[in-house]
Enzyme design. Structure first.
Site, PDB file in Angstrom:
ATOM      1  N   THR A 299     -10.124  -2.354   4.907  1.00  0.00           N
ATOM      2  CA  THR A 299      -9.317  -2.386   6.135  1.00  0.00           C
ATOM      3  C   THR A 299      -8.046  -3.186   5.913  1.00  0.00           C
ATOM      4  O   THR A 299      -6.948  -2.772   6.318  1.00  0.00           O
ATOM      5  CB  THR A 299     -10.125  -2.986   7.294  1.00  0.00           C
TER       6      THR A 299
ATOM      7  N   TRP B 216      -5.742  -1.262   3.500  1.00  0.00           N
ATOM      8  CA  TRP B 216      -5.120  -0.091   4.109  1.00  0.00           C
ATOM      9  C   TRP B 216      -3.816  -0.444   4.819  1.00  0.00           C
ATOM     10  O   TRP B 216      -2.872   0.355   4.847  1.00  0.00           O
ATOM     11  CB  TRP B 216      -6.081   0.557   5.109  1.00  0.00           C
ATOM     12  N   HIS B 217      -3.755  -1.659   5.364  1.00  0.00           N
ATOM     13  CA  HIS B 217      -2.604  -2.029   6.178  1.00  0.00           C
ATOM     14  C   HIS B 217      -1.370  -2.374   5.363  1.00  0.00           C
ATOM     15  O   HIS B 217      -0.255  -2.380   5.915  1.00  0.00           O
ATOM     16  CB  HIS B 217      -2.962  -3.199   7.102  1.00  0.00           C
ATOM     17  N   GLY B 218      -1.525  -2.677   4.093  1.00  0.00           N
ATOM     18  CA  GLY B 218      -0.334  -2.981   3.316  1.00  0.00           C
ATOM     19  C   GLY B 218      -0.646  -3.456   1.916  1.00  0.00           C
ATOM     20  O   GLY B 218      -1.764  -3.888   1.619  1.00  0.00           O
TER      21      GLY B 218
END
Length: 473
Positions: free
Chosen positions: A318, A321-323
């Site tokens: 998670t 995935w964001h950066g």
């Protein structure tokens, strides 16, 4: 091109809707596909080939899986699809970051390539993975026509900024959808609400947050404690309005032409626990990791040690995935700690009011980790919040900025709750038994999208426009 731009509103969207509703039903999907490809190519036509190519791979893999005679063959094609899609995602999103860290540690390679990140690759990659995985599991039928799967993966409503739409929720609508006048109105209304969230609230909060938290400058190291707290509060509001606004606009645009996307944000700041926050925040992403990572690993139906492992994998991914930065991974693992604490220690025994305060504090500091990729800036902000940097508590600039935006801040705090929705529902219930009140209700319903569109247009046309300017001290 983004939804919150005048070019999109008064050129692209106006032309698209005019053509879409003018053509016969059998041409509506081709018009939607053409519009989606034009929209995507606007931000980088070279990456359109990547979107089309990934879709073609998933389409072919889905057909091979559906026609396979053994589980071994089905698994082979699932693995092929995952390797191709995740490999491309890893290359475009993480290669520069990984090679940069390797260079910092070992001095090689001499030159780190600057790889441009294709717009929306995380969203459409996850959508295509979910499609192939569902075909593999027998939950959906393979799409026989490649262009219809491309329509699913490229729909401009949600291809760029989500939500992550599962194929089974739109499969029937791709071939057979009906649109009523109510659908068109509700879609327009929802889109205008999202547009106002972005253009007025999110952009307004961002302006204040950027002033108080000037990343990349010495000002971040000299800001007073009150400025850091206030800046992060505005950032906390900004990121909710930003993310939820795009989901609102996607849901509204889809509803206008008969697609019914699932809700993606459900007033997350009303949460009573960290787990409750993640049931309300970016719901499509949370359910993706639950259904395609957590449950296949064993979910919660295993020994405690394996539950911890399963949750650790999910929250590592998670964050990733964001950066492409270590702070995002730290952010994901930060939430893992509190979710494990709630699961194995608190076990739901905290009172509701205390749970609300506790979870908001956790989320607040989570956004601090999320915002600052530079570790020196992150530590300066965390230390400065608690007076450890010696910069003082308050300054004239911060107090003036607070007074100038106090009504705007109050409105934003109310806007991220369900108060508006509740008042709207009560107004409707009261109006049903009163003809005059019902007429007033209809007038406000008609005027609301127009007013929001006008307000948003003014905000977008004026770079520093603040709708509460006339109420400042």
């Amino acid at each position: 091109m983004v939804f919150s731009s005048l070019v999109f509103l008064f050129a692209f969207l106006a032309i698209y809707l005019g053509v879409y509703f003018a053509v016969p039903d059998h041409l509506k999907n081709p018009v939607l596909l053409a519009a989606s490809l034009i929209f995507y190519a606007w931000g980088g036509p070279q990456f359109l080939l990547l979107l089309v190519g990934e879709t073609a791979v998933s389409w072919f893999a889905g057909l091979r899986i559906a026609r396979a005679s053994t589980k071994r063959i089905r698994t082979f094609w699932l693995v092929i699809d995952l390797v191709v899609l995740l490999g491309l995602l890893a290359y475009f999103k993480y290669a520069t970051w990984i090679l940069g860290d390797i260079q910092g540690l070992f001095g090689v390679p001499e030159v780190v390539p600057d790889i441009v990140l294709p717009i929306g690759i995380s969203f459409y990659t996850f959508q295509l993975i979910s499609y192939v995985a569902d075909v593999y599991a027998g939950q959906v039928e393979a799409q026989p026509k490649c262009w219809k799967l491309l329509l699913y993966s490229s729909m401009f409503f949600q291809c760029i900024a989500g939500p992550i739409v599962r194929y089974d929720t739109v499969a029937a609508d791709i071939d057979h959808r009906r649109v009523t006048q109510a659908d068109v109105y509700l879609g327009i209304r929802r889109f205008c609400i999202g547009l106002a969230k972005k253009a007025v609230l999110a952009n307004g909060c961002a302006s204040v947050a950027d002033t108080l938290l000037p990343i990349g400058t010495d000002g971040i190291f000299t800001q007073v404690a009150a400025g850091l707290w206030l800046g992060m509060l505005f950032y906390m509001l900004q990121i909710y309005f930003d993310f939820s606004a795009y989901s609102d606009m996607a849901i509204g645009l889809g509803r206008m032409i008969g697609f019914r996307f699932l809700e993606n944000f459900n007033y997350p700041y009303a949460c009573t626990s960290v787990q409750d926050f993640w049931r309300r925040w970016h719901i499509s992403l949370s359910t993706f990791f639950r259904d395609y990572v957590y449950i296949p690993l064993g979910g919660s139906r295993c020994a405690p040690a394996l539950i911890v492992r399963n949750m650790a994998v999910v929250w590592f991914l998670t964050g990733l995935w964001h950066g492409a930065s270590w702070n995002y991974i730290l952010w994901g693992l930060y939430y893992l700690v509190f979710l494990l604490f709630e699961r194995f220690v608190l076990k739901g025994r905290i009172p509701r009011a205390a749970g609300h305060v506790y979870s908001l504090v956790v989320v607040f500091f989570g956004w601090v980790l999320f915002k600052f990729e530079n570790s020196a800036e992150l530590m300066a902000v965390l230390g400065g919040m608690f007076g450890l940097t010696g910069n003082g508590l308050m300054s004239m600039e911060v107090s003036t900025l607070l007074l100038q935006n106090v009504f705007f801040l109050a409105f934003c705090l109310i806007a991220c709750t369900s108060v508006g929705k509740s008042l709207h529902g009560r107004f409707f219930q009261a109006a049903k038994g009163n003809p005059r009140l019902f007429g007033l209700f209809n007038v406000t319903e008609f005027a609301t999208p127009i007013a929001l569109l006008l307000l948003s247009t003014i905000a977008l046309a004026g770079a520093s426009y603040n709708p509460f300017i006339y109420f400042q001290f």
